[in-house]
Design a protein around this motif. Structure first.
Motif, PDB file in Angstrom:
ATOM      1  N   SER A  58      -1.208   7.439  13.041  1.00 12.12           N
ATOM      2  CA  SER A  58      -0.430   7.330  14.275  1.00 12.12           C
ATOM      3  C   SER A  58      -1.298   7.910  15.383  1.00 12.12           C
ATOM      4  CB  SER A  58       0.858   8.129  14.091  1.00 12.12           C
ATOM      5  OG  SER A  58       1.454   8.369  15.328  1.00 12.12           O
ATOM      6  N   ARG A  59      -1.370   7.203  16.493  1.00 11.49           N
ATOM      7  CA  ARG A  59      -2.271   7.618  17.573  1.00 11.49           C
ATOM      8  C   ARG A  59      -1.517   8.370  18.646  1.00 11.49           C
ATOM      9  NH1 ARG A  59      -6.954   5.083  17.259  1.00 11.49           N
ATOM     10  NH2 ARG A  59      -7.026   3.419  15.716  1.00 11.49           N
ATOM     11  N   SER A  60      -2.279   9.055  19.497  1.00 16.03           N
ATOM     12  CA  SER A  60      -1.593   9.751  20.599  1.00 16.03           C
ATOM     13  C   SER A  60      -1.041   8.730  21.590  1.00 16.03           C
ATOM     14  CB  SER A  60      -2.538  10.726  21.285  1.00 16.03           C
ATOM     15  OG  SER A  60      -3.698  10.047  21.691  1.00 16.03           O
ATOM     16  N   ASP A  61      -1.671   7.556  21.679  1.00 14.37           N
ATOM     17  CA  ASP A  61      -1.208   6.551  22.647  1.00 14.37           C
ATOM     18  C   ASP A  61      -0.479   5.379  21.995  1.00 14.37           C
ATOM     19  OD1 ASP A  61      -3.367   5.527  21.366  1.00 14.37           O
ATOM     20  OD2 ASP A  61      -4.500   4.981  23.166  1.00 14.37           O
ATOM     21  N   ALA A  62      -0.274   5.416  20.681  1.00 13.15           N
ATOM     22  CA  ALA A  62       0.495   4.358  19.991  1.00 13.15           C
ATOM     23  C   ALA A  62       1.148   5.009  18.776  1.00 13.15           C
ATOM     24  CB  ALA A  62      -0.414   3.220  19.549  1.00 13.15           C
ATOM     25  N   PRO A  63       2.448   4.812  18.614  1.00 18.20           N
ATOM     26  CA  PRO A  63       3.144   5.552  17.562  1.00 18.20           C
ATOM     27  C   PRO A  63       2.912   5.045  16.141  1.00 18.20           C
ATOM     28  CG  PRO A  63       4.689   4.282  18.913  1.00 18.20           C
ATOM     29  CD  PRO A  63       3.334   4.009  19.443  1.00 18.20           C
ATOM     30  N   SER A  64       1.922   4.206  15.946  1.00 19.13           N
ATOM     31  CA  SER A  64       1.577   3.787  14.590  1.00 19.13           C
ATOM     32  C   SER A  64       0.126   3.332  14.615  1.00 19.13           C
ATOM     33  CB  SER A  64       2.473   2.626  14.143  1.00 19.13           C
ATOM     34  OG  SER A  64       2.196   2.284  12.806  1.00 19.13           O
ATOM     35  N   SER A  65      -0.436   3.150  13.429  1.00 16.39           N
ATOM     36  CA  SER A  65      -1.788   2.589  13.376  1.00 16.39           C
ATOM     37  C   SER A  65      -1.693   1.263  12.642  1.00 16.39           C
ATOM     38  CB  SER A  65      -2.730   3.520  12.612  1.00 16.39           C
ATOM     39  OG  SER A  65      -2.444   3.446  11.231  1.00 16.39           O
ATOM     40  N   TYR A  66      -2.780   0.501  12.692  1.00 19.22           N
ATOM     41  CA  TYR A  66      -2.837  -0.777  11.967  1.00 19.22           C
ATOM     42  C   TYR A  66      -2.495  -0.566  10.491  1.00 19.22           C
ATOM     43  CZ  TYR A  66      -5.032  -4.298   9.073  1.00 19.22           C
ATOM     44  OH  TYR A  66      -5.263  -5.209   8.088  1.00 19.22           O
ATOM     45  N   HIS A  67      -3.166   0.424   9.845  1.00 19.56           N
ATOM     46  CA  HIS A  67      -2.981   0.604   8.407  1.00 19.56           C
ATOM     47  C   HIS A  67      -1.513   0.860   8.053  1.00 19.56           C
ATOM     48  CE1 HIS A  67      -7.248   0.642   7.767  1.00 19.56           C
ATOM     49  NE2 HIS A  67      -7.445   1.764   8.430  1.00 19.56           N
ATOM     50  N   LEU A  68      -0.878   1.734   8.813  1.00 24.16           N
ATOM     51  CA  LEU A  68       0.503   2.097   8.483  1.00 24.16           C
ATOM     52  C   LEU A  68       1.448   0.918   8.719  1.00 24.16           C
ATOM     53  CD1 LEU A  68       2.389   4.364   7.560  1.00 24.16           C
ATOM     54  CD2 LEU A  68       2.721   4.988   9.951  1.00 24.16           C
ATOM     55  N   SER A  69       1.331   0.277   9.878  1.00 25.05           N
ATOM     56  CA  SER A  69       2.301  -0.779  10.188  1.00 25.05           C
ATOM     57  C   SER A  69       2.117  -1.993   9.276  1.00 25.05           C
ATOM     58  CB  SER A  69       2.253  -1.166  11.664  1.00 25.05           C
ATOM     59  OG  SER A  69       0.944  -1.285  12.096  1.00 25.05           O
ATOM     60  N   VAL A  70       0.879  -2.271   8.885  1.00 27.10           N
ATOM     61  CA  VAL A  70       0.658  -3.462   8.053  1.00 27.10           C
ATOM     62  C   VAL A  70       1.277  -3.278   6.656  1.00 27.10           C
ATOM     63  CG1 VAL A  70      -1.606  -3.047   6.971  1.00 27.10           C
ATOM     64  CG2 VAL A  70      -1.063  -5.290   7.769  1.00 27.10           C
ATOM     65  N   VAL A  71       1.157  -2.081   6.077  1.00 31.60           N
ATOM     66  CA  VAL A  71       1.743  -1.927   4.730  1.00 31.60           C
ATOM     67  C   VAL A  71       3.272  -1.848   4.803  1.00 31.60           C
ATOM     68  CG1 VAL A  71      -0.274  -0.862   3.627  1.00 31.60           C
ATOM     69  CG2 VAL A  71       1.467   0.597   4.608  1.00 31.60           C
ATOM     70  N   VAL A  72       3.786  -1.210   5.844  1.00 30.27           N
ATOM     71  CA  VAL A  72       5.248  -1.129   5.991  1.00 30.27           C
ATOM     72  C   VAL A  72       5.808  -2.537   6.178  1.00 30.27           C
ATOM     73  CG1 VAL A  72       7.103  -0.354   7.531  1.00 30.27           C
ATOM     74  CG2 VAL A  72       5.304   1.245   6.846  1.00 30.27           C
ATOM     75  N   ASP A  73       5.191  -3.323   7.055  1.00 26.73           N
ATOM     76  CA  ASP A  73       5.699  -4.669   7.329  1.00 26.73           C
ATOM     77  C   ASP A  73       5.562  -5.594   6.126  1.00 26.73           C
ATOM     78  OD1 ASP A  73       6.531  -4.079   9.796  1.00 26.73           O
ATOM     79  OD2 ASP A  73       4.910  -5.074  10.870  1.00 26.73           O
ATOM     80  N   ASP A  74       4.411  -5.556   5.452  1.00 25.86           N
ATOM     81  CA  ASP A  74       4.258  -6.445   4.296  1.00 25.86           C
ATOM     82  C   ASP A  74       5.373  -6.167   3.286  1.00 25.86           C
ATOM     83  OD1 ASP A  74       2.099  -7.840   5.300  1.00 25.86           O
ATOM     84  OD2 ASP A  74       0.585  -6.595   4.309  1.00 25.86           O
ATOM     85  N   ALA A  75       5.734  -4.900   3.123  1.00 24.72           N
ATOM     86  CA  ALA A  75       6.802  -4.557   2.179  1.00 24.72           C
ATOM     87  C   ALA A  75       8.169  -4.985   2.723  1.00 24.72           C
ATOM     88  CB  ALA A  75       6.782  -3.056   1.901  1.00 24.72           C
ATOM     89  N   LEU A  76       8.448  -4.639   3.989  1.00 29.52           N
ATOM     90  CA  LEU A  76       9.759  -4.981   4.555  1.00 29.52           C
ATOM     91  C   LEU A  76       9.992  -6.482   4.601  1.00 29.52           C
ATOM     92  CD1 LEU A  76      10.083  -2.515   7.575  1.00 29.52           C
ATOM     93  CD2 LEU A  76      11.556  -2.639   5.562  1.00 29.52           C
ATOM     94  N   GLN A  77       8.926  -7.237   4.782  1.00 28.46           N
ATOM     95  CA  GLN A  77       9.070  -8.688   4.877  1.00 28.46           C
ATOM     96  C   GLN A  77       8.926  -9.384   3.514  1.00 28.46           C
ATOM     97  OE1 GLN A  77       6.133  -9.368   8.280  1.00 28.46           O
ATOM     98  NE2 GLN A  77       7.945 -10.468   8.986  1.00 28.46           N
ATOM     99  N   LEU A  97       1.604   5.821  -2.053  1.00 21.78           N
ATOM    100  CA  LEU A  97       2.214   7.026  -1.467  1.00 21.78           C
ATOM    101  C   LEU A  97       3.624   6.752  -0.960  1.00 21.78           C
ATOM    102  CD1 LEU A  97      -0.810   8.469   0.568  1.00 21.78           C
ATOM    103  CD2 LEU A  97       0.052   9.251  -1.660  1.00 21.78           C
ATOM    104  N   LEU A  98       3.841   5.544  -0.431  1.00 24.28           N
ATOM    105  CA  LEU A  98       5.150   5.223   0.161  1.00 24.28           C
ATOM    106  C   LEU A  98       6.046   4.448  -0.805  1.00 24.28           C
ATOM    107  CD1 LEU A  98       3.807   4.186   3.694  1.00 24.28           C
ATOM    108  CD2 LEU A  98       5.215   6.205   3.193  1.00 24.28           C
ATOM    109  N   ASP A  99       5.560   4.294  -2.033  1.00 28.20           N
ATOM    110  CA  ASP A  99       6.332   3.609  -3.065  1.00 28.20           C
ATOM    111  C   ASP A  99       6.704   2.182  -2.646  1.00 28.20           C
ATOM    112  OD1 ASP A  99       7.451   3.451  -5.514  1.00 28.20           O
ATOM    113  OD2 ASP A  99       9.374   4.346  -4.964  1.00 28.20           O
ATOM    114  N   LEU A 100       5.712   1.445  -2.195  1.00 34.64           N
ATOM    115  CA  LEU A 100       5.923   0.070  -1.741  1.00 34.64           C
ATOM    116  C   LEU A 100       5.290  -0.890  -2.749  1.00 34.64           C
ATOM    117  CD1 LEU A 100       4.899   0.576   2.018  1.00 34.64           C
ATOM    118  CD2 LEU A 100       7.209   0.639   1.025  1.00 34.64           C
TER     119      LEU A 100
END
Ligand code: GLU
Length: 293
Positions: free
Chosen positions: A200-219, A243-246
């Motif tokens: 998670s960046r100071s100027d964006a509340p997520s990073s590519y790595h985090l959002s891509v794994v969360v989305d691939d799982a949610l979708q 780590l996130l059990d996805l």
């Protein structure tokens, strides 16, 4: 979603609207569509626009219109990452609570200065597969009380994965299933080569790595089809999934389309933009041939 839809293979094309699409994106989009069709699967479109400074609605509109012109259809609604920051935050929070991430306060300039000083003294500093220096240990080793105080004082910070701690926790070698154009089979993940990746960046509340794994799982994505430039990033994705059990999708990293000098096409250099080919009167099937399909 019906039961039969749930069992179908799910593919996604996931461009970032930070520039116009080029031939490399066309190859990716065609392969996703072809593989989805061949397996009677579904094709999703995901707009990866977490970088709010570089992504624009105009580029997004250009992507939709280019895909239309190529004759590629997708399911609606389209998932736009900028509308889902709370989901990425929840995943980050889970990692914070388990002590697997730490707040990182060094600015890009401070990291650069530290690495340069080290290298000027003849020492080598580890770099990730993209050539970016690993993040120094300073913040990881900072006493917790001091980090808490800095957070409480509102100091700008990112969140980084404590790679060693994460690997200790998972304990064993991780693998992913690869069916693409490079190495195939069960590939051993090597997340350590990335150092303490940013989540998670100071100027964006997520990073590519985090959002891509969360989305691939949610979708419910079952097949990730993307360029070989992201082959090594898959090591980080595999670790985050554990780590996130996805669930883990199957990966197909495809060949890249190179320019005349053998370099990867890039949006910023305006290489082989689809808009230009379109303006020259080409059709979707001309582009298919151009990318070797
Ligand atoms: N958004 C990334 C890009 O445009 C692709 C991410 C992915 O397919 O995992 O390069």
């Amino acid at each position: 979603m019906t039961t039969s839809e749930r069992q179908k293979p799910v593919f996604r094309f996931a461009p970032s609207p930070n520039g116009p699409l080029h031939l490399g994106h066309a190859l990716s989009a065609f392969l996703n569509r072809d593989m989805a069709e061949a397996s009677h699967g579904r094709l999703l479109l995901r707009i990866e626009d977490i970088d709010l400074t570089r992504c624009t609605p105009e580029f997004e509109a250009g992507i939709l219109s280019d895909l239309d012109w190529l004759g590629i259809g997708w399911e609606s609604p389209v998932r736009r990452q900028s509308e889902h920051f709370p989901e990425y935050q929840a995943a980050l929070q889970a990692l914070i609570e388990r002590g697997l991430v730490y707040p990182a306060f060094l600015t890009r300039g401070e990291v650069k200065a530290r690495v340069s000083a080290y290298e000027a003294a003849g020492e080598s500093w580890p770099r990730d597969p993209d050539g970016t220096p690993h993040y120094p240990a300073t913040d990881r080793e900072r006493p917790k009380a001091e980090s808490r105080e800095m957070l409480a004082s509102g100091k700008r910070h990112a969140w980084r994965l404590d790679m060693r701690k994460a690997l200790d926790l998972t304990g064993e070698l991780l693998f992913w299933t690869e069916i693409g154009d490079g190495r195939t089979g069960e590939i051993a993940a090597e997340p350590e080569v990335w150092g303490d990746v940013i989540l998670s960046r100071s100027d964006a509340p997520s990073s590519y790595h985090l959002s891509v794994v969360v989305d691939d799982a949610l979708q419910g994505v079952t097949h990730v089809v993307r360029g070989l430039d992201l082959f090594h990033a898959t090591s980080v994705h595999r670790l985050l999934q554990v780590l996130l059990d996805l669930p883990q999708p199957i990966y197909h990293h495809h060949r890249l389309i190179l320019d005349a000098d053998g370099r990867k096409l890039s949006k910023s250099e305006g290489d082989s933009g689809l808009g230009e080919l379109r303006a020259r009167g080409m059709s979707g099937s001309d582009v298919r041939r151009l990318v070797g399909l």
